[in-house]
Design a protein around this motif. Sequence first.
Motif, PDB file in Angstrom:
ATOM      1  N   MET A   1      51.793   6.524 -16.336  1.00 56.79           N
ATOM      2  CA  MET A   1      52.666   7.679 -16.554  1.00 56.79           C
ATOM      3  C   MET A   1      54.080   7.365 -16.078  1.00 56.79           C
ATOM      4  O   MET A   1      54.265   6.770 -15.024  1.00 56.79           O
ATOM      5  N   SER A   2      55.070   7.794 -16.847  1.00 56.28           N
ATOM      6  CA  SER A   2      56.455   7.538 -16.492  1.00 56.28           C
ATOM      7  C   SER A   2      56.846   8.279 -15.215  1.00 56.28           C
ATOM      8  O   SER A   2      56.450   9.425 -14.986  1.00 56.28           O
TER       9      SER A   2
ATOM     10  N   ALA B   1      59.282   8.412 -20.621  1.00 53.97           N
ATOM     11  CA  ALA B   1      58.714   7.158 -21.112  1.00 53.97           C
ATOM     12  C   ALA B   1      59.670   6.463 -22.071  1.00 53.97           C
ATOM     13  O   ALA B   1      59.762   5.224 -22.085  1.00 53.97           O
TER      14      ALA B   1
ATOM     15  N   GLU C   1      52.708  10.203 -23.875  1.00 55.08           N
ATOM     16  CA  GLU C   1      52.833   8.769 -23.609  1.00 55.08           C
ATOM     17  C   GLU C   1      52.489   7.942 -24.845  1.00 55.08           C
ATOM     18  O   GLU C   1      53.156   6.940 -25.141  1.00 55.08           O
ATOM     19  N   GLN C   2      51.456   8.350 -25.566  1.00 60.54           N
ATOM     20  CA  GLN C   2      51.095   7.633 -26.793  1.00 60.54           C
ATOM     21  C   GLN C   2      52.222   7.739 -27.812  1.00 60.54           C
ATOM     22  O   GLN C   2      52.589   6.749 -28.457  1.00 60.54           O
TER      23      GLN C   2
ATOM     24  N   ILE D   1      57.554  14.077 -19.698  1.00 60.14           N
ATOM     25  CA  ILE D   1      56.794  12.819 -19.678  1.00 60.14           C
ATOM     26  C   ILE D   1      57.173  11.967 -20.885  1.00 60.14           C
ATOM     27  O   ILE D   1      57.410  10.754 -20.782  1.00 60.14           O
ATOM     28  N   MET D   2      57.246  12.591 -22.041  1.00 60.35           N
ATOM     29  CA  MET D   2      57.616  11.863 -23.252  1.00 60.35           C
ATOM     30  C   MET D   2      59.042  11.322 -23.166  1.00 60.35           C
ATOM     31  O   MET D   2      59.300  10.151 -23.461  1.00 60.35           O
TER      32      MET D   2
END
Length: 279
Positions: free
Chosen positions: A1-2, A53, A266-267, A49-50
């Motif tokens: 995870m970022s 990343a 994340e994906q 999070i997105m």
Amino acid sequence: MSTFTIPTESSYIEAEGVRFAYRKFGQEAGIPLVFFIHFRGTMENWDPIMIGALAENRPIILFDNAGVGESSGETPPTIAEMAKDAASFIKALGLEKVDILGFSIGGMVAQELALQQPNMVRRIVLAGTSPRSGVSERREGVYEAMTESSGNDARENFLFLFYGPTETSRAAGIASLKRILGQKKVESSSQVTEAQFKAVSEWAQREPEQKYDWLQKITQPVLVTNGVEDIMVATKNSYILTVNLPNAQLIIYPDSGHGHLFQYPEQFAGDVNRFLDAE
């Protein structure tokens, strides 16, 4: 995870009579990735999070377009004018080349920007969006959920619009919503809602024999993404974009809808990074 920390303080720049609010962060070197948010959204409505990343790999620019959030002016009632405002903002920053990521109405603006400023845009990510005169397969209750911004039903409206009905999709949606609500709260005005709705309605108008020849003019590499069942912007539109854009690829995420990029932050970021870094 970022673990990347997204700045909360905005910077401002004047362009064509508008004081644009923005944040530039992430890596110093590389082509900046400029984000175009969904209906009624502001810089605060991206999943951190997105964004984090992606920021680990490249410069990131979040901004509020004219009239939205912390930016001045009024939101125009057409996608073309929104794209023109965005181009003014990017030029004011002194940027000659950018990558762009548009989500929902932001994806419509991204398409129009690529048409207006083909030399400015290098690569394009279109998430949960449609071409002009795309297919409409909206479920009952979508319009009401889109225009209801407050009250006890706000969370349920968001989950209904952005995520699938399964426990797994809703749980991921609740987790993302908590992350988003943990950021600075900036609301869009009723003027933004009315103007953006007019713009989307005009964009969606269909011709008797609709063709998508104009998409052939967007020659940049494009990554199209969506959930397997998007009830706001029908997933079929993602196939239409991929078939008619001359250099496009498509990713459909399982057990998800409009908010697939927040359900799989994340994906999704990994897929975007690979696409932007490709030769």
